[in-house]
Design an enzyme around this catalytic site. Structure first.
Site, PDB file in Angstrom:
ATOM      1  N   TRP A 131       0.820  -1.212   0.000  1.00  0.00           N
ATOM      2  CA  TRP A 131       0.000   0.000   0.000  1.00  0.00           C
ATOM      3  C   TRP A 131       0.857   1.267   0.000  1.00  0.00           C
ATOM      4  O   TRP A 131       1.841   1.370   0.748  1.00  0.00           O
ATOM      5  CB  TRP A 131      -0.871  -0.003   1.261  1.00  0.00           C
ATOM      6  CG  TRP A 131      -1.556   1.294   1.508  1.00  0.00           C
ATOM      7  CD1 TRP A 131      -1.068   2.363   2.222  1.00  0.00           C
ATOM      8  CD2 TRP A 131      -2.844   1.695   1.035  1.00  0.00           C
ATOM      9  NE1 TRP A 131      -1.976   3.395   2.222  1.00  0.00           N
ATOM     10  CE2 TRP A 131      -3.082   3.011   1.501  1.00  0.00           C
ATOM     11  CE3 TRP A 131      -3.827   1.066   0.256  1.00  0.00           C
ATOM     12  CZ2 TRP A 131      -4.250   3.711   1.229  1.00  0.00           C
ATOM     13  CZ3 TRP A 131      -4.987   1.768  -0.018  1.00  0.00           C
ATOM     14  CH2 TRP A 131      -5.190   3.070   0.465  1.00  0.00           C
ATOM     15  N   ASP A 188      -0.142   9.209   0.278  1.00  0.00           N
ATOM     16  CA  ASP A 188       0.378  10.543  -0.037  1.00  0.00           C
ATOM     17  C   ASP A 188       1.863  10.600  -0.408  1.00  0.00           C
ATOM     18  O   ASP A 188       2.681   9.966   0.251  1.00  0.00           O
ATOM     19  CB  ASP A 188       0.244  11.468   1.185  1.00  0.00           C
ATOM     20  CG  ASP A 188      -1.076  11.361   1.889  1.00  0.00           C
ATOM     21  OD1 ASP A 188      -1.961  10.657   1.403  1.00  0.00           O
ATOM     22  OD2 ASP A 188      -1.210  11.995   2.950  1.00  0.00           O
ATOM     23  N   TRP A 216      -4.077   0.144   4.029  1.00  0.00           N
ATOM     24  CA  TRP A 216      -3.539   1.193   4.882  1.00  0.00           C
ATOM     25  C   TRP A 216      -3.178   0.632   6.267  1.00  0.00           C
ATOM     26  O   TRP A 216      -3.960  -0.120   6.849  1.00  0.00           O
ATOM     27  CB  TRP A 216      -4.580   2.316   5.003  1.00  0.00           C
ATOM     28  CG  TRP A 216      -4.062   3.539   5.683  1.00  0.00           C
ATOM     29  CD1 TRP A 216      -3.506   4.634   5.087  1.00  0.00           C
ATOM     30  CD2 TRP A 216      -4.072   3.825   7.086  1.00  0.00           C
ATOM     31  NE1 TRP A 216      -3.150   5.567   6.024  1.00  0.00           N
ATOM     32  CE2 TRP A 216      -3.484   5.088   7.268  1.00  0.00           C
ATOM     33  CE3 TRP A 216      -4.492   3.116   8.219  1.00  0.00           C
ATOM     34  CZ2 TRP A 216      -3.321   5.684   8.524  1.00  0.00           C
ATOM     35  CZ3 TRP A 216      -4.327   3.705   9.474  1.00  0.00           C
ATOM     36  CH2 TRP A 216      -3.762   4.975   9.614  1.00  0.00           C
ATOM     37  N   PHE A 220       3.210   9.600   9.773  1.00  0.00           N
ATOM     38  CA  PHE A 220       2.245  10.166   8.828  1.00  0.00           C
ATOM     39  C   PHE A 220       2.929  11.195   7.920  1.00  0.00           C
ATOM     40  O   PHE A 220       4.124  11.410   7.979  1.00  0.00           O
ATOM     41  CB  PHE A 220       1.102  10.835   9.617  1.00  0.00           C
ATOM     42  CG  PHE A 220      -0.047   9.912   9.961  1.00  0.00           C
ATOM     43  CD1 PHE A 220       0.089   8.530   9.924  1.00  0.00           C
ATOM     44  CD2 PHE A 220      -1.290  10.443  10.345  1.00  0.00           C
ATOM     45  CE1 PHE A 220      -0.980   7.695  10.243  1.00  0.00           C
ATOM     46  CE2 PHE A 220      -2.356   9.616  10.665  1.00  0.00           C
ATOM     47  CZ  PHE A 220      -2.208   8.243  10.620  1.00  0.00           C
ATOM     48  N   GLU A 255      -6.384  18.324   4.940  1.00  0.00           N
ATOM     49  CA  GLU A 255      -5.158  17.536   5.067  1.00  0.00           C
ATOM     50  C   GLU A 255      -4.090  18.105   4.129  1.00  0.00           C
ATOM     51  O   GLU A 255      -4.379  18.840   3.189  1.00  0.00           O
ATOM     52  CB  GLU A 255      -5.437  16.061   4.708  1.00  0.00           C
ATOM     53  CG  GLU A 255      -6.497  15.436   5.608  1.00  0.00           C
ATOM     54  CD  GLU A 255      -6.722  13.946   5.371  1.00  0.00           C
ATOM     55  OE1 GLU A 255      -6.732  13.210   6.361  1.00  0.00           O
ATOM     56  OE2 GLU A 255      -6.888  13.522   4.215  1.00  0.00           O
TER      57      GLU A 255
HETATM   58  C1  FRU Z   1      -4.057  12.025   3.717  1.00  0.00           C
HETATM   59  C2  FRU Z   1      -3.706  11.514   5.103  1.00  0.00           C
HETATM   60  C3  FRU Z   1      -2.885  12.513   5.898  1.00  0.00           C
HETATM   61  C4  FRU Z   1      -2.154  11.632   6.877  1.00  0.00           C
HETATM   62  C5  FRU Z   1      -1.875  10.411   6.038  1.00  0.00           C
HETATM   63  C6  FRU Z   1      -1.869   9.119   6.788  1.00  0.00           C
HETATM   64  O1  FRU Z   1      -4.360  11.009   2.812  1.00  0.00           O
HETATM   65  O2  FRU Z   1      -4.874  11.151   5.800  1.00  0.00           O
HETATM   66  O3  FRU Z   1      -3.638  13.526   6.501  1.00  0.00           O
HETATM   67  O4  FRU Z   1      -0.982  12.222   7.355  1.00  0.00           O
HETATM   68  O5  FRU Z   1      -2.862  10.372   5.029  1.00  0.00           O
HETATM   69  O6  FRU Z   1      -1.502   8.057   5.962  1.00  0.00           O
END
Ligand code: FRU
Length: 503
Positions: free
Chosen positions: A26, A29, A53, A84, A204
């Site tokens: 997986w 971002d 995820w 993250f 985000e």
């Molecule tokens: C966006 C998000 C971010 C976070 C990350 C976690 O897709 O939700 O806000 O840092 O993905 O994987």
């Protein structure tokens, strides 16, 4: 004694060939986009252990040309906290003191998410070898405000005041908080922006960067982009942006954005977009990449052994238009290196009978088309990408209502109720002409309209690997004035453990 061998995994029908995807597992971002000494770094949200995820860590890939990517070992693994999203900078003056032997350290700021307490705070990791290996700084965060919804720090050097700036989201409040720091480890709150524009369950992955205004020498505006988890024009998640001024502390928009948010892309699948830090000034481009997916169905899309792909890297320009400041996006020129088998068609009359573009394209599933269409009296011009099972993805032009669209309603076998549908973008066609630059890469289609004034980015999951393009006009006559078509060569070597996919 002969032992039964596991069958090799089936070649992944959907796996893009010239868009970046992790080799396996997986990915979401893009993170830590930074250029250093001839290499573009692309870190990304990555699960080293599986195809969905979880265990979020920073995966790592580099490229010398934004086109050929090589994946490396995980850069920042999960510990008690998941790693993250965040960003990375070259600390040229060694303000952090983390550099050794006179070389600037690379410094990453990322959100540590603690799955037990749900706390989100900003952590620092650094590299003393130009981005190859990474160490965690200290035992805890460098910025903790006691929040469960504080994430995705974008950090950059602000030259006028000689300090670092961080933009991070207060996600559920729909705010961007701005902090400053002399050394990347001590952060002071400067201001808070929002809510404004499109509200969402969460904001985000913010980004904040200056742009020269095209055609207005010396004029600079700042772009604040914010990804919205839902409510984008195509449904689900997308990137909105604001244009304004930034004085090192506050971002002030130059327009009233309250009623009509401005979106970067009108397709369904461009999210968590981010731009590269530290592009040399002699290059001067602002380069963007996004996760080609939508939070609505991200976890459900077909994909094995990897799940998650990036958009093409794009170069941005900022323009003053009648509607206000607007970004334009163009695929980076480095992609020209992948073009092969060039074919040209000129002056093809279009009518109800589809004209096959098969003669012009040796591999429609991995292709680039650049076409000038004269809309004539047609009500619709349709470019249809049809696979061997009869599934089809359509790029359409509706001159009378000034719209270009992608219709993926019948693009492939059903897999999720949130997927599907038709995405459109407004394009002024009063001149009777439209230019489309279309990239297809097995399960990604990107359409750049009129040299990137508008874009549509979509995933689609066809029924077979063989595809054919055709073009037709409906309800009148139109003309394909000019078509350039190329097969796009894969960047990916087939030596990553996967069987070569034969054509
Ligand atoms: C966006 C998000 C971010 C976070 C990350 C976690 O897709 O939700 O806000 O840092 O993905 O994987």
């Amino acid at each position: 004694m002969a032992t039964a061998q596991a069958a090799p995994p089936a070649p992944n029908l959907y796996r893009p060939r010239y868009h970046f995807t992790p080799n396996r597992n997986w990915g979401n971002d893009p993170n830590g986009l930074v250029y250093y000494r001839g290499r573009y770094h692309l870190f990304f949200q990555y699960n080293p252990y599986g195809n969905s995820w979880g265990h979020m860590s920073w995966g790592h890939a580099t490229s010398r040309d934004l086109v050929h990517w090589k994946q490396h070992a995980v850069a920042i693994p999960e510990t008690q906290v998941m790693a993250f999203s965040g960003s990375a900078v070259v600390d040229r003056h060694n303000s952090s003191g983390l550099g050794v032997h006179g070389h600037p350290p690379l410094v990453a700021l990322y959100t540590g998410f603690n799955p037990k307490t749900l706390s989100q705070s900003q952590y620092l990791a650094y590299s003393q070898d130009g981005g190859t290996t990474w160490k965690r700084y200290g035992h805890g965060p460098v910025l903790d405000i006691g929040s469960k919804q504080f994430r995705d720090p974008k950090v950059f050097w602000y030259a006028p005041t000689k300090y670092w700036v961080m933009a991070a989201v207060r996600a559920t409040r729909n705010q961007v908080a701005i902090y400053t720091s002399p050394d990347l480890t001590h952060w002071t709150h400067a201001s808070t922006f929002g809510p404004m524009g499109a509200r969402a369950t969460a904001w985000e992955c913010p980004d904040l960067y200056p742009m020269a205004v095209a055609g207005h020498p010396g004029q600079v505006r700042w772009v604040l982009s914010v990804n919205a988890s839902n409510g984008a024009p195509a449904g689900g998640s997308g990137t909105q942006y604001f244009v304004g001024r930034f004085d090192g502390q506050h971002f002030t928009p130059v327009q009233a954005w309250g009623k009509a948010p401005v979106w970067l892309d009108d397709g369904a699948d461009l999210y968590a977009t981010a731009t590269w830090n530290d592009i040399p000034s002699k290059d001067g481009r602002r380069l963007l990449i996004g996760w080609a997916n939508n939070l609505r169905y991200a976890g459900a899309i077909p994909g094995y052994p990897e799940r998650g792909a990036m958009s093409l890297p794009r170069a941005l320009t900022l323009h003053r238009t009648a509607k206000g400041y607007r970004l334009q996006q163009q695929p980076v020129k480095e992609l020209l290196a992948l073009r092969a088998d060039h074919h040209v068609l000129n002056h093809v009359a279009l009518s109800g009978r589809p004209t096959s573009l098969e003669s012009a394209l040796t591999d429609a599933a991995s292709s680039e088309l650049s076409l000038d269409v004269s809309t004539g009296s047609a009500q619709q011009i349709l470019l249809t990408l049809r696979d061997a099972q009869g599934y089809q993805t359509v790029v359409g032009v509706n001159p009378a209502v000034n719209e270009v669209f992608i219709d993926r309603d019948r693009a492939g076998p059903h897999f999720n109720d949130g997927f599907g549908g038709r995405q459109s973008t407004h394009v002024d066609m009063h001149s009777g002409r439209v230019h489309l630059n279309i990239f297809v890469d097995r399960s990604i289609i990107e359409v750049f309209v009129d040299r990137g004034e508008k874009t549509l980015t979509d995933r689609f999951f066809p029924g077979s690997e063989t595809m054919r393009w055709s073009i037709q006009a409906r309800g009148g006559k139109a003309k394909l004035v000019h078509l350039d078509a190329w097969r796009m060569k894969p960047y990916r070597p087939t030596s990553d453990g996967l069987p070569a996919v034969s054509r």
